[in-house]
Design a protein around this motif. Sequence first.
Motif, PDB file in Angstrom:
ATOM      1  N   ALA A  79       0.916  -1.134   0.029  1.00 45.34           N
ATOM      2  CA  ALA A  79      -0.081  -0.179  -0.068  1.00 45.34           C
ATOM      3  C   ALA A  79       0.868   1.145   0.070  1.00 45.34           C
ATOM      4  CB  ALA A  79      -0.869   0.061   1.204  1.00 45.34           C
ATOM      5  N   ARG A  80       1.913   1.107   0.833  1.00 42.38           N
ATOM      6  CA  ARG A  80       2.874   2.311   0.709  1.00 42.38           C
ATOM      7  C   ARG A  80       3.646   2.580  -0.743  1.00 42.38           C
ATOM      8  NH1 ARG A  80       4.725   0.363   5.775  1.00 42.38           N
ATOM      9  NH2 ARG A  80       6.319  -0.315   5.032  1.00 42.38           N
ATOM     10  N   ALA A  81       3.886   1.539  -1.425  1.00 41.56           N
ATOM     11  CA  ALA A  81       4.390   1.575  -2.590  1.00 41.56           C
ATOM     12  C   ALA A  81       3.574   2.009  -3.583  1.00 41.56           C
ATOM     13  CB  ALA A  81       4.981   0.220  -2.987  1.00 41.56           C
ATOM     14  N   ARG A  82       2.210   1.640  -3.526  1.00 42.64           N
ATOM     15  CA  ARG A  82       1.160   2.246  -4.415  1.00 42.64           C
ATOM     16  C   ARG A  82       1.099   3.705  -4.316  1.00 42.64           C
ATOM     17  NH1 ARG A  82      -2.235  -2.349  -3.825  1.00 42.64           N
ATOM     18  NH2 ARG A  82      -3.035  -1.517  -1.955  1.00 42.64           N
ATOM     19  N   ARG A  83       1.085   4.100  -3.093  1.00 45.98           N
ATOM     20  CA  ARG A  83       0.754   5.567  -2.930  1.00 45.98           C
ATOM     21  C   ARG A  83       2.200   6.161  -3.492  1.00 45.98           C
ATOM     22  NH1 ARG A  83       2.114   9.399   0.901  1.00 45.98           N
ATOM     23  NH2 ARG A  83       0.345  11.038   1.060  1.00 45.98           N
ATOM     24  N   ASP A  84       3.243   5.665  -3.248  1.00 49.49           N
ATOM     25  CA  ASP A  84       4.409   6.325  -3.622  1.00 49.49           C
ATOM     26  C   ASP A  84       4.491   6.519  -5.129  1.00 49.49           C
ATOM     27  OD1 ASP A  84       5.400   6.639  -1.082  1.00 49.49           O
ATOM     28  OD2 ASP A  84       7.113   4.865  -1.345  1.00 49.49           O
ATOM     29  N   GLN A  85       3.736   5.556  -5.894  1.00 45.02           N
ATOM     30  CA  GLN A  85       3.738   5.419  -7.135  1.00 45.02           C
ATOM     31  C   GLN A  85       2.700   6.598  -7.698  1.00 45.02           C
ATOM     32  OE1 GLN A  85       2.623   1.420  -8.260  1.00 45.02           O
ATOM     33  NE2 GLN A  85       2.399   2.037 -10.260  1.00 45.02           N
ATOM     34  N   VAL A  86       1.912   6.659  -6.900  1.00 42.44           N
ATOM     35  CA  VAL A  86       0.698   7.732  -7.198  1.00 42.44           C
ATOM     36  C   VAL A  86       1.416   9.008  -7.232  1.00 42.44           C
ATOM     37  CG1 VAL A  86      -1.360   8.771  -6.245  1.00 42.44           C
ATOM     38  CG2 VAL A  86      -1.460   6.434  -6.733  1.00 42.44           C
ATOM     39  N   LEU A  87       2.254   9.476  -6.286  1.00 45.80           N
ATOM     40  CA  LEU A  87       2.926  10.726  -5.844  1.00 45.80           C
ATOM     41  C   LEU A  87       3.918  11.156  -6.981  1.00 45.80           C
ATOM     42  CD1 LEU A  87       3.404  10.849  -1.953  1.00 45.80           C
ATOM     43  CD2 LEU A  87       1.521  11.562  -3.271  1.00 45.80           C
ATOM     44  N   ALA A  88       4.468   9.985  -7.285  1.00 42.03           N
ATOM     45  CA  ALA A  88       5.487  10.121  -8.385  1.00 42.03           C
ATOM     46  C   ALA A  88       5.017  10.646  -9.608  1.00 42.03           C
ATOM     47  CB  ALA A  88       6.238   8.710  -9.073  1.00 42.03           C
ATOM     48  N   LEU A  89       3.776  10.533  -9.957  1.00 38.28           N
ATOM     49  CA  LEU A  89       3.235  11.286 -11.088  1.00 38.28           C
ATOM     50  C   LEU A  89       3.182  12.682 -11.288  1.00 38.28           C
ATOM     51  CD1 LEU A  89      -0.388   9.413 -11.252  1.00 38.28           C
ATOM     52  CD2 LEU A  89       1.555   8.904 -12.787  1.00 38.28           C
ATOM     53  N   ALA A  90       3.577  13.232 -10.075  1.00 41.82           N
ATOM     54  CA  ALA A  90       3.628  14.708 -10.048  1.00 41.82           C
ATOM     55  C   ALA A  90       4.965  15.049 -10.602  1.00 41.82           C
ATOM     56  CB  ALA A  90       3.612  15.280  -8.481  1.00 41.82           C
ATOM     57  N   THR A  91       6.023  14.627 -10.637  1.00 38.05           N
ATOM     58  CA  THR A  91       7.218  14.924 -11.317  1.00 38.05           C
ATOM     59  C   THR A  91       7.314  13.927 -12.870  1.00 38.05           C
ATOM     60  OG1 THR A  91       8.273  13.433  -9.835  1.00 38.05           O
ATOM     61  CG2 THR A  91       8.724  15.452  -9.596  1.00 38.05           C
ATOM     62  N   GLU A  92       6.507  12.853 -12.850  1.00 38.39           N
ATOM     63  CA  GLU A  92       6.598  12.101 -14.199  1.00 38.39           C
ATOM     64  C   GLU A  92       6.262  12.691 -15.345  1.00 38.39           C
ATOM     65  OE1 GLU A  92       5.630   8.268 -13.029  1.00 38.39           O
ATOM     66  OE2 GLU A  92       7.706   7.946 -12.043  1.00 38.39           O
ATOM     67  N   ILE A  93       4.950  13.483 -15.191  1.00 43.36           N
ATOM     68  CA  ILE A  93       4.017  13.990 -16.180  1.00 43.36           C
ATOM     69  C   ILE A  93       4.868  15.242 -16.806  1.00 43.36           C
ATOM     70  CG2 ILE A  93       2.008  14.693 -16.878  1.00 43.36           C
ATOM     71  CD1 ILE A  93       0.786  13.432 -14.687  1.00 43.36           C
ATOM     72  N   ARG A  94       5.299  14.963 -17.875  1.00 34.15           N
ATOM     73  CA  ARG A  94       6.045  16.298 -18.582  1.00 34.15           C
ATOM     74  C   ARG A  94       5.024  16.649 -20.056  1.00 34.15           C
ATOM     75  NH1 ARG A  94      10.716  18.061 -16.154  1.00 34.15           N
ATOM     76  NH2 ARG A  94      11.134  16.803 -14.715  1.00 34.15           N
ATOM     77  N   GLY A  95       4.819  15.639 -20.831  1.00 36.00           N
ATOM     78  CA  GLY A  95       4.127  15.828 -22.074  1.00 36.00           C
ATOM     79  C   GLY A  95       2.650  15.233 -22.127  1.00 36.00           C
ATOM     80  N   VAL A  96       2.027  15.564 -23.158  1.00 36.23           N
ATOM     81  CA  VAL A  96       0.673  14.845 -23.507  1.00 36.23           C
ATOM     82  C   VAL A  96       0.755  13.577 -23.420  1.00 36.23           C
ATOM     83  CG1 VAL A  96      -1.184  14.641 -24.961  1.00 36.23           C
ATOM     84  CG2 VAL A  96      -0.097  16.856 -24.749  1.00 36.23           C
ATOM     85  N   GLY A  97       1.925  12.766 -23.684  1.00 29.90           N
ATOM     86  CA  GLY A  97       1.720  11.155 -23.604  1.00 29.90           C
ATOM     87  C   GLY A  97       2.007  10.788 -22.574  1.00 29.90           C
ATOM     88  N   ASP A  98       2.964  11.232 -21.610  1.00 30.69           N
ATOM     89  CA  ASP A  98       2.797  10.871 -20.218  1.00 30.69           C
ATOM     90  C   ASP A  98       1.577  11.350 -19.590  1.00 30.69           C
ATOM     91  OD1 ASP A  98       5.749  10.923 -20.546  1.00 30.69           O
ATOM     92  OD2 ASP A  98       6.161  12.963 -19.931  1.00 30.69           O
ATOM     93  N   ALA A  99       0.983  12.077 -19.910  1.00 33.60           N
ATOM     94  CA  ALA A  99      -0.382  12.361 -19.027  1.00 33.60           C
ATOM     95  C   ALA A  99      -1.380  11.317 -19.412  1.00 33.60           C
ATOM     96  CB  ALA A  99      -0.770  13.847 -19.345  1.00 33.60           C
ATOM     97  N   VAL A 100      -1.554  11.058 -20.502  1.00 30.36           N
ATOM     98  CA  VAL A 100      -2.654  10.003 -21.134  1.00 30.36           C
ATOM     99  C   VAL A 100      -1.925   8.561 -20.496  1.00 30.36           C
ATOM    100  CG1 VAL A 100      -3.488   8.821 -23.005  1.00 30.36           C
ATOM    101  CG2 VAL A 100      -2.955  11.007 -23.136  1.00 30.36           C
ATOM    102  N   LEU A 101      -0.954   8.113 -20.542  1.00 34.31           N
ATOM    103  CA  LEU A 101      -0.178   7.078 -20.031  1.00 34.31           C
ATOM    104  C   LEU A 101      -0.689   6.909 -18.483  1.00 34.31           C
ATOM    105  CD1 LEU A 101       3.081   6.252 -21.644  1.00 34.31           C
ATOM    106  CD2 LEU A 101       0.808   4.811 -21.854  1.00 34.31           C
ATOM    107  N   ALA A 102      -0.297   8.087 -17.744  1.00 32.39           N
ATOM    108  CA  ALA A 102      -0.252   8.225 -16.215  1.00 32.39           C
ATOM    109  C   ALA A 102      -2.102   8.118 -15.918  1.00 32.39           C
ATOM    110  CB  ALA A 102       0.076   9.619 -15.775  1.00 32.39           C
ATOM    111  N   ALA A 103      -2.679   8.678 -16.669  1.00 36.70           N
ATOM    112  CA  ALA A 103      -4.238   8.321 -16.239  1.00 36.70           C
ATOM    113  C   ALA A 103      -4.678   6.945 -16.418  1.00 36.70           C
ATOM    114  CB  ALA A 103      -4.950   9.201 -17.216  1.00 36.70           C
ATOM    115  N   ALA A 104      -4.184   6.257 -17.642  1.00 36.70           N
ATOM    116  CA  ALA A 104      -4.332   4.959 -17.575  1.00 36.70           C
ATOM    117  C   ALA A 104      -3.974   4.018 -16.669  1.00 36.70           C
ATOM    118  CB  ALA A 104      -3.862   4.476 -19.249  1.00 36.70           C
ATOM    119  N   ASP A 105      -2.686   4.340 -16.255  1.00 35.35           N
ATOM    120  CA  ASP A 105      -2.110   3.591 -15.155  1.00 35.35           C
ATOM    121  C   ASP A 105      -3.087   3.658 -13.971  1.00 35.35           C
ATOM    122  OD1 ASP A 105      -0.084   2.657 -16.441  1.00 35.35           O
ATOM    123  OD2 ASP A 105       1.459   4.250 -15.611  1.00 35.35           O
TER     124      ASP A 105
END
Length: 382
Positions: free
Chosen positions: A208-234
């Motif tokens: 559960a901690r790892a899942r939460r960390d993964q969610v928080l990582a989105l804040a820095t991982e999303i750079r472009g449109v492609g990342d955003a769409v992938l992040a949403a799907a994830d």
Amino acid sequence: MTVWDEVVGQSPQIGPLRAAVDDPGSMTHAWLVTGPPGSGRSYAARAFAAALQCDRGGCGECRECTTVLAGTHADVTLVATEKVTIAIQEVRDLISRAASAPSGGRWRVMVVEDADRMTERTSNVLLKSIEEPPPRTVWVLCAPSPQDVAVTIRSRCRIVGLRTPDPVDVARLLVERDGVEPELARECALAAQSHIGVARRLARDPAARARRDQVLALATEIRGVGDAVLAAADLVEVADDDARAATEERDALERAQLMTTLGVEDGSRMPPALRAQLRQLEEDQKRRATRHKRDVLDRAITDLMSLYRDVAVAQTGAAVDLVNVAHEGHVRELATRTALADTMRCLDALGTARERLAGNVAPLLALEAMALDLRPRTAVRR
Ligand SMILES: [Zn+2]
């Protein structure tokens, strides 16, 4: 530990419940326990029910206390729905149960954990029983706030309003009851923003901690449109998996039970006359899975909001604790890389996504729009 010790950080708030246990003269037959999610309102309702049955006012150790808390006491009915609404028939069944005298205990206690999930029509059915309850029956309704239940109901209840507990109290509970190591307990209590159930899950389950960390990582991982769409799907996929894990086993069990009740042997064909019942069960299960998935997504968005809130704290230099103490480096990095206006815009986008999900917009659409808005706008500040 008495049953009250686990109602964390609410001593003044639960005073009226304790007084009613000690002195039948201050008893009320209908209570409404309110409080933000995770404040322990359903636990407080159970503790009250246990204390009412216990000879020692809720020792936490006797048979009465343990069976009430486990949900198996004959005179305490606990209703927790995982559906979007409580069906009118369920409430009718409750009312007929409420009408009978307690079998062995002192009181018949009816706890409805999600009283906010009743439609107005259902509330009206319940109203009659709350207005004129049998002498030994006590109703305890729980909801996030008094406004979440029909005014006719809440005007007849005594309201016990819980508050968000202090993270220090939540951490102490994790240490004392669950044996969690103090530093981890503090980190999880803060990360869960004092939501007791979430804090405990984070403390006990590394996944559960790892899942939460993964969610928080989105804040820095999303750079472009492609990342955003992938992040949403994830995110949607994580929620689907979580919902499946949480419901699959139970669904199969319920199905097997229904088949037994209907007298259909395992593996044989379902007689057409009985199919409607199976279909009803399947629909209920589907609704439950949908609700679970939405709850998971809502939690993910709340976690992201807590991260941007920390970034804003760092950017404004406010002297308050970070929620995500374990992610301080990440927070400081975002705080220097972006401007406060960006942080506010991201918080807005997250708030909008929550509203859309609550308003039944398809999750993937709501999350894609959100992820697109989380892309950095301003050039890197140095
Ligand atoms: Zn007891």
